[in-house]
Design an enzyme around this catalytic site. Structure first.
Site, short mmCIF file in Angstrom:
data_model
loop_
_atom_site.label_atom_id
_atom_site.label_comp_id
_atom_site.label_asym_id
_atom_site.label_seq_id
_atom_site.Cartn_x
_atom_site.Cartn_y
_atom_site.Cartn_z
N GLY A 239 -16.61 7.39 9.98
CA GLY A 239 -17.44 7.09 11.24
C GLY A 239 -16.49 6.37 12.28
O GLY A 239 -15.31 6.50 12.27
N GLY A 240 -17.08 6.14 13.23
CA GLY A 240 -16.35 5.61 14.65
C GLY A 240 -15.64 4.21 14.27
O GLY A 240 -14.62 3.85 14.91
N MET A 241 -15.91 3.59 13.09
CA MET A 241 -15.12 2.44 12.78
C MET A 241 -14.37 2.61 11.49
O MET A 241 -13.71 1.37 11.29
CB MET A 241 -16.18 1.15 12.51
CG MET A 241 -17.02 0.90 13.97
SD MET A 241 -18.37 -0.11 13.60
CE MET A 241 -17.44 -1.64 13.00
N LYS B 44 -14.77 1.07 1.99
CA LYS B 44 -14.40 1.42 3.42
C LYS B 44 -13.36 0.62 4.14
O LYS B 44 -13.27 -0.58 3.86
CB LYS B 44 -15.85 0.90 4.17
CG LYS B 44 -15.79 1.22 5.62
CD LYS B 44 -17.34 1.29 6.12
CE LYS B 44 -16.89 1.83 7.83
NZ LYS B 44 -18.40 2.07 8.48
N ASP C 17 -29.52 -0.26 12.73
CA ASP C 17 -29.16 1.25 12.69
C ASP C 17 -30.00 1.80 11.47
O ASP C 17 -29.25 2.76 10.68
CB ASP C 17 -27.83 1.40 12.58
CG ASP C 17 -27.46 2.92 12.85
OD1 ASP C 17 -28.26 3.42 13.66
OD2 ASP C 17 -26.30 3.25 12.82
N LEU D 174 -15.26 10.11 1.04
CA LEU D 174 -16.73 10.17 1.14
C LEU D 174 -17.25 10.60 2.63
O LEU D 174 -18.25 11.42 2.66
CB LEU D 174 -17.45 9.02 0.56
CG LEU D 174 -17.07 8.71 -1.02
CD1 LEU D 174 -17.89 7.54 -1.36
CD2 LEU D 174 -17.71 10.18 -1.72
N GLY D 175 -16.69 10.10 3.61
CA GLY D 175 -17.18 10.16 4.96
C GLY D 175 -16.36 9.34 5.95
O GLY D 175 -15.71 8.31 5.51
#
Length: 926
Positions: free
Chosen positions: A87-89, A107, A195, A84-85
């Site tokens: 990120g940095g982590m 995740k 955030d 799905l996507g």
């Protein structure tokens, strides 16, 4: 430094993606890319192109980097479907939870990415259940990696929602309010987001926003391309600073300790951007943004947004935390009051002009009075909205999830959404009644009392659901929808008393019990409440309670319901309450026209009387839609399908106009229409309407509600009608699985589903499968209704055909004889069904050439069917005539009469196959 108009080259962007540049440079680039579409596209392309090809994975985490292949299974439970996507982590995947049969966003965090803090926050999030927060289902650490299984939301982000069509500022404020409630719930649980931005708000296809990524839950479900904001996370900034610079509070930007007020600041940045189309503080560097915040240099706003709304958001953007609102609930309350409708500005302008001419003192007094009135009306609306507030959301979440039911989260989401809708409508109505200067005092008093009554009912339902068990949780969405009434409060007759609030609250509880399908408890509560209303001489309550009791009795014993409807109608007439009298007449019309031994003329008279009363009160959309539906149902019983079709379409349009396309009553209307067009032979239309019914009902109630199972079975019937047997079989199997989950292995609904499956297999000439399904249905009916019940006899008739097709005529004869025996034991009720069963038995006897045995049975069947009205079921009568003709011919009886009967069968028959069979028999027997 990246200066305005200068874009970084690919090497700088790649270094940023790989996080190999110094932190200060990283922050400067982020500010630039945030406002540069070209660079965002470049980052997305580099992100896609820099990913290594994933190899098949067998699954322990120790063998993983941060890539999972499609089809990989995590811990034997989560099957990866797609990415799905990222990120940095870490990376977010769409996965299927095999244990609970649902999709999740999974995740997988990278090694060394602050696992301890993430573990603590994830566990805290898992304990938080709120309709406006992305729910965390499970947290687990394996080796040095952690995964979080979260709610998968089908939809878009808040930014995507804004981009889909033109949004009014009131719509935007409504969406922000729901989003803010999610943030407030997180704060109440001890979490600070750090955030918050539009990409971290997911707006589902149901229109409900969910706040995601509380420092850990990045799952940008709607995004395929990856821009910088969707790649960054709570670790985006440097030196311990978390957040995205464009949305960060100043204390967060410099790395000072932060609390929930930094989220309030970010929320107001988002609110400004959503309402005005740009952020409040601009700049191409971190220093420029920080300077704009500290000096409060706000970008100009859109004049269409009221100044009072802008003022609330400005306060939340204060550079000093103590100058903002105390917390999110305080901010949301102020925003809700500011957004409430006010009296027309032109009226105020005229008052100002008059004050200038007549003297400043008059203007000052009038302005003060106007301000005080507006504040009072805002307070009235706010108090009404508070009937289902943040605390109630939390209590419902605690109660629902405590049951441990697999459907608890879905039920919570749907229930809370509808209760929010009711509270919003009541608040809007309360404000409008308060502000309408043209309203008569009688109307104001009556409508205020009506709103108070509805609010008491809402409070009662909420209170009841806060102590719900698993059974009540399952039907909670239905309870919420039963309460929702978007029609304005009517005035009622002059001088008529309002229902007491204490009784109104009890009536709300009764209606919730009725919607929960707890008939025994609801009946007892309604009966006691009616006695109490009469003892207290509360005439307004008596009418309403009698109507609710009658509707409940309709399910149990319509004869008793008729008495209650008549009593309610008499009480309404006595008080001049035409609306309630019309509702009672609608119930009487349904009972007169759709129950056993119907009186169609009387039913239509009741409908005409009800419409006359509605005309006198100026109409009522909800009751008009109900009357049209009842009229359609009566016309179906009269076999007047064309007129029924028109009446049902009228009801459907009235319901859509009043409730919108997502109300379950609209879904039920589509379901009824599908059955009417089925009777008309319009099977393509039937399939379309049945699918719409299922879609609306599923969206309204969630996938685990009994009405969804019913609508699924209705769709299967529609598939069968167009001979799409595989689709019909699939939907029936889905319905059966739902019924088993809902009610256990032995329930009449499962027997009906099995019988329908058997019929499908018969049509497919799959006789062994048909036998298995029908015998399953027979076993359930035998256990639940008894071995000598009508449903068992009906299954026996089908099984007779199956055994005959399996070349087992003796068994076929035996089971058809059993069906006849059952019908004969049932007295008058059995005689109604006996004729066709006798014909079935004759058919089996003919295959064994037992013509003499068949003759008296066929003659008896014809006599029974001829005793019914000619239009009762012409096909059954045609079949009986043809059967006697066959037997007479084979026994060398009156062959002339045989041919006469066969000719009549060909004329009477309505099914093409049966008409052809009679015609062919005539042609071959001369």
């Amino acid at each position: 430094m990246v200066t305005k108009g200068t874009c970084p080259d690919d090497q700088e962007l790649l270094a940023m993606l790989e996080r190999s540049m110094n932190p200060t440079k990283f922050g400067e680039l982020e500010v630039h890319i945030d406002s540069c579409e070209t660079c965002r596209k470049a980052v997305a392309a580099l992100a896609q192109g820099s990913r290594p090809t994933a190899a098949p994975i067998a699954a322990p985490f120790a063998e993983l980097d941060h890539e999972l292949a499609t089809g990989a299974t995590i811990l034997g439970r989560y099957e990866v479907r797609s990415e799905l996507g990222r990120g940095g982590m870490g990376t977010v995947y769409l996965a299927h939870d095999r244990t609970l049969g649902r999709d999740v966003a999974l995740k997988l965090h990278r090694a060394g990415s602050g696992a301890d803090r993430l573990q603590r926050e994830a566990v805290a999030m898992a304990k938080l259940a709120h309709p406006n927060v992305v729910n965390v289902f499970e947290v687990a650490a394996v080796d040095d990696r952690m995964y979080v299984a979260m709610e998968y939301v089908r939809g878009t982000t808040l930014r995507g929602w804004l981009g889909k069509g033109s949004r009014t500022w009131r719509e935007i404020v409504g969406m922000l309010g729901a989003t803010g409630r999610g943030l407030a719930a997180a704060h109440a649980a001890g979490l600070v987001h750090r955030d918050f931005k539009p990409e971290n708000v997911l707006v589902g296809d149901d229109g409900r926003p969910r706040v995601g990524d509380f420092g850990l839950a990045r799952a940008d479900h709607a995004a395929i391309a990856v821009d910088l904001e969707t790649m960054t996370n709570a670790e985006t900034m440097t030196a311990g600073v978390a957040g995205t610079p464009a949305y960060m509070a100043p204390e967060q930007m410099v790395g000072d300790p932060v609390d929930s007020r930094c989220d309030q600041f970010a929320f107001c940045v988002v609110a400004w951007e959503c309402l005005f189309g740009k952020r409040p503080f601009t700049g191409t560097t971190l220093a420029a943004i920080q300077h704009a915040i500290e000096t409060h240099e706000l970008e100009p706003g859109d004049n269409r947004v009221p100044e009072r709304v802008r003022a609330v958001i400005e306060r939340g953007l204060a550079s000093v935390p103590d100058e903002r609102f105390a917390d999110m609930p305080a901010l949301l309350g102020a925003l809700e009051r500011a957004a409430a409708p006010r009296t027309t500005r032109n009226v105020l302008a005229a008052a100002v002009a008059l004050a200038v001419l007549g003297g400043g003192t008059a203007y000052g007094s009038r302005a003060f009075a106007d301000h005080r009135q507006a504040a009072a009306c805002d307070a009235a609306a706010g108090a009404m909205r508070g009937k289902f507030g943040i605390a109630d959301h939390a209590k419902l979440a605690t109660a629902f999830l405590a049951t441990g039911a697999p459907f608890a989260q879905s039920s919570l989401d749907h229930t809370s959404g509808v209760l929010d809708r009711s509270a919003d409508f009541l608040a809007s109505q309360a404000g409008d009644v308060c502000r309408d200067a043209s309203m008569t005092e009688h109307a104001r008093v009556a409508r205020t009392a009506c709103l108070a009554t509805r609010a008491a009912g809402l409070g009662s339902v909420v209170e009841q659901l806060e102590h719900a068990d698993a059974a009540a949780v399952r039907t909670a969405p239905e309870s919420a929808w039963a309460l929702y009434d978007p029609s304005p409060c009517s005035e009622g007759p002059v001088g008529a008393p309002a229902m007491s609030l204490a009784l109104a609250k009890r009536l709300g509880a009764v209606r919730a019990l009725i919607a929960s399908r707890d008939q025994k408890q609801a009946l007892a509560a309604a009966t006691q409440l009616l006695a109490d209303t009469r003892a207290q001489h509360d005439k307004a309550a008596e009418v309403q309670v009698a109507l609710s009791l009658a509707g409940l009795q309709d399910v149990v014993d319509h004869h008793v319901a008729v008495d209650s409807y008549q009593a309610a109608e008499a009480a309404a007439e006595e008080q001049g309450r035409d609306l309630e009298a019309a509702a009672a007449l609608a119930g009487l019309a349904s009972d007169a026209g759709t129950e056993a031994d119907p009186n169609f003329a009387q039913a239509h008279r009741y409908i005409e009387l009800a419409r006359a009363k509605l005309e006198r009160v100026g109409g009522n959309n909800a009751l008009e839609a109900k009357l049209s539906m009842i009229e359609a149902q009566v016309l179906v019983y009269e076999n007047r399908y064309g007129e029924a079709d028109r009446a049902m379409r009228k009801s459907l349009e009235q319901s859509r106009k009043l409730y919108g396309d997502d109300h379950p009553l609209v879904g039920e209307a589509y379901g009824t229409l599908s059955q009417i067009v089925d009777a008309e032979g319009k099977h393509d239309e039937q399939l379309v309407d049945a699918q719409k019914a299922l879609d609306v009902i599923t969206a309204a109630y969630g996938e685990h509600h009994p009405m969804v199972a019913i609508a699924t079975g209705n769709l299967a019937v529609a598939y069968k009608a167009v001979n799409r047997l595989d689709d019909a079989r699939r939907e029936l199997q889905r319905a059966d699985a739902m019924y088993q989950e809902l009610y256990g292995p032995d329930h009449p609904a499962r027997a009906i589903t099995a019988a329908n499956l058997g019929n499908i297999e018969m049509r497919a000439n799959n006789w062994p499968a048909a036998k298995v399904a029908l015998e399953q249905a027979r076993a359930i009916w035998t256990r639940t209704e008894g071995p000598m019940s009508p449903p068992v006899a009906g299954i026996d008739r089908d099984l007779g055909d199956v055994y005959q097709s399996l070349a087992d005529p003796d068994h076929a004869i035996a089971i058809d004889q059993e069906a006849v025996k059952i019908y004969e034991s049932l007295g008058a009720d059995g005689l109604v069904r006996l004729g066709p069963a006798l014909d079935d038995l004759c058919e089996q006897l003919l295959t064994k050439h037992r013509y003499a045995d068949a003759l008296p049975l066929a003659t008896r069947a014809l006599a029974l069917l001829e005793a019914k009205p000619a239009d009762d079921n012409p096909q059954e009568l045609a079949d009986a005539k043809l059967m006697v003709a066959k037997v007479l011919w084979e026994t060398h009886g009156d062959r002339a009469r045989a041919r006469t009967l066969a000719a009549a069968a060909a004329e009477l028959g309505v099914e093409p196959e049966s008409k052809k069979h009679a015609t062919d028999w005539l042609a071959s027997h001369k």
